[in-house]
Design a protein around this motif. Structure first.
Motif, short mmCIF file in Angstrom:
data_model
loop_
_atom_site.label_atom_id
_atom_site.label_comp_id
_atom_site.label_asym_id
_atom_site.label_seq_id
_atom_site.Cartn_x
_atom_site.Cartn_y
_atom_site.Cartn_z
N GLY A 105 -60.59 -26.79 -14.51
CA GLY A 105 -59.96 -26.79 -13.17
C GLY A 105 -61.20 -27.22 -12.06
N ASP A 162 -51.35 -25.57 -10.85
CA ASP A 162 -52.44 -24.59 -11.48
C ASP A 162 -53.49 -24.67 -10.34
OD1 ASP A 162 -53.40 -23.13 -13.52
OD2 ASP A 162 -54.71 -24.83 -14.18
N LYS A 178 -55.25 -21.04 -8.98
CA LYS A 178 -56.63 -21.07 -9.65
C LYS A 178 -57.76 -20.96 -8.33
CE LYS A 178 -57.21 -22.47 -14.46
NZ LYS A 178 -58.02 -23.32 -15.23
#
Length: 473
Positions: free
Chosen positions: A359, A305, A309
């Motif tokens: 994130g 991820d 991202k």
């Protein structure tokens, strides 16, 4: 003991990958486990080249075997085995070795060998750091560390950076924190005195010197002549923090780039992290599968991820507003008070990455009072062009800034902090002669390994940790 061969035997990694069957092979390895069943001995062999072991099967009824040698072929023993590589009838392995001969380099007496076939705590393994790389976990850590080291050099070399070796012994405190180890040849039990003080003119270097906390200042000198440089080497901090996040000796990656502002610096940091993580996921898939199953469940998805991202970018002021909002609404409770001007704590960093932005986050424009003297001052005279990269679970992983390129502003800031400018004369010259905008960042290598592997204690991602009251091995 077997005779020395003139060439290296194939590694287990090579044998497991070969499509050839029924080929005669020889292998040097250590016995990971031994299992006896009637006339068969099953050996799991490891040579550290990969996560997986290879099975060797010895049929005591076929051929002549030295019973005394076989009796010593146990967990931990170093062996040389010859035989045929064949397809394995067992599950979970494509090939195995049909043993035809075995000799012993060195045995590991079972009554004293500390690594038996059972799970050992990381605390226990730290006490035998010279043996712990023989375990699954620490072998995997070492291979990931190796892959990351090579990837770091590849990243910078492919982008035209020059690798600079900066001093380990220094006469200045680049961070201004005073947490430095002194390097001296003076007799500590009776140092020479002059006017009531230690006479450092009689020391080896003729002045006080220390182990470097960073190579940044020297790297700046080369960036301002060669454009793009980086350091990757050991650094030292005498910080009395006995935590899972601190080491006294650790490795730092520090790029410095001329004609680069804070935005360019953030781009480089994000690209760098994504490159290293994606390289490890690709090149250390077996080791990462182990960490994903046994150390930090879901770590592969989390890292994947991060790679895909785009990192959020927010100012320190906006980040503090988010924290204050959460604190005032009761949706979050922090041990450390949230107020503009205070540094972000781990709990704040984790809240920002895991709850607010979900994130990685790059926080910029910190208050000047909590940052180092060399950071470029913003027009508001309150903040500097600092940037910290925060990642979920760990918090800060990179710290950097655009450097102050204005001589007057830099000298003024040093005066405010009461710094002895003569010690930094050469550093000030960089602003006096041909000064240009430039930026850089620092990343603690062990922190990055921690983040990628999911290991909880930083002592477990460096071969021989140096910490408060501990300098074993």
């Amino acid at each position: 003991m077997p005779e020395n061969s003139k060439s290296l035997s194939p590694s287990i990694k090579e044998l497991l990958a070969t499509p050839d069957r029924e080929q005669k092979i020889c292998l040097d390895a250590w016995v990971r486990t031994r299992r006896d069943s009637k006339n068969l001995i099953f050996l799991a062999l490891s040579d550290g080249s990969c996560f997986n072991t290879i099975q060797a099967v010895i049929n005591k009824e076929l051929g002549s075997w030295n019973e005394e040698t076989l009796a010593k072929v146990n967990t931990g023993a170093g062996v040389h085995i010859t035989g045929t590589l064949v397809s394995s009838p067992g599950s979970g392995q494509a090939v195995e070795i049909q043993g035809e001969g075995i000799s012993l380099y060195g045995d590991a007496p079972q009554e004293s060998y500390p690594l038996q076939k059972k799970r050992h705590s990381f605390e226990f393994l730290r006490e035998i750091a010279h043996l712990r790389p023989r375990t699954n976990t620490f072998g995997a850590v070492a291979r990931v560390r190796n892959a990351m080291s090579f990837a770091i050099h590849r990243f910078f070399q492919e982008r035209g950076f020059f690798y600079i070796h900066t001093p380990i012994i220094t006469g200045v405190d680049a961070e201004g924190a005073g947490q430095m180890f002194r390097a001296t040849t003076l007799p500590l039990e009776n140092p020479p005195r002059k006017e009531g003080k230690t006479d450092f003119s009689r020391d080896f270097f003729g002045r006080p010197t220390y182990l470097a906390v960073t190579g940044q200042l020297e790297a700046e000198a080369y960036a301002l002549s060669m454009g793009k440089v980086y350091t990757f080497g050991p650094t030292f901090r005498a910080e009395n923090s006995n935590t899972t996040r601190h080491l006294a000796e650790f490795w730092m990656i520090e790029p410095e780039v001329a004609f680069c502002d804070i935005n360019c610096n953030m781009d480089l940091a994000e690209e760098f992290l994504k490159f290293i993580i994606s390289t490890v996921l690709k090149e250390c898939s077996e080791d990462m599968a182990f960490f994903n199953q046994w150390v930090q469940k879901g770590i592969i998805d989390v890292l994947g991820d991060v790679v895909t991202k785009e990192f959020a970018r927010v100012s320190y002021t906006d980040a503090m507003e988010e924290l204050e909002k959460a604190q005032d609404s009761g949706s979050a409770s922090f041990d450390f008070p949230v107020q503009w001007g205070s540094d972000l704590q781990s709990e704040h960093e984790k809240f920002l990455t895991e709850t607010v932005y979900k994130g990685p986050v790059i926080v910029t424009d910190y208050p000047r009072e909590i940052k180092a003297f060399y950071m470029k001052q913003n027009e508001d005279s309150k903040t500097v062009r600092a940037m910290d990269v925060l990642v979920p679970r760990l918090g800060e992983i990179i710290g950097g800034s655009e450097r102050e390129a204005d001589l007057v502003k830099l000298e003024s800031r040093m005066d405010e902090l009461g710094m002895h400018k003569e010690d930094y004369r050469w550093y000030l010259d960089l602003r006096k002669y041909g000064s240009v905008p430039h930026s850089g960042f620092g990343l603690g290598f062990e922190r990055l390994i921690q983040y990628i592997t999911g290991m909880q204690n930083i002592r477990d991602v460096i071969p021989f940790p140096r910490t408060v009251k501990s300098a074993e091995f």
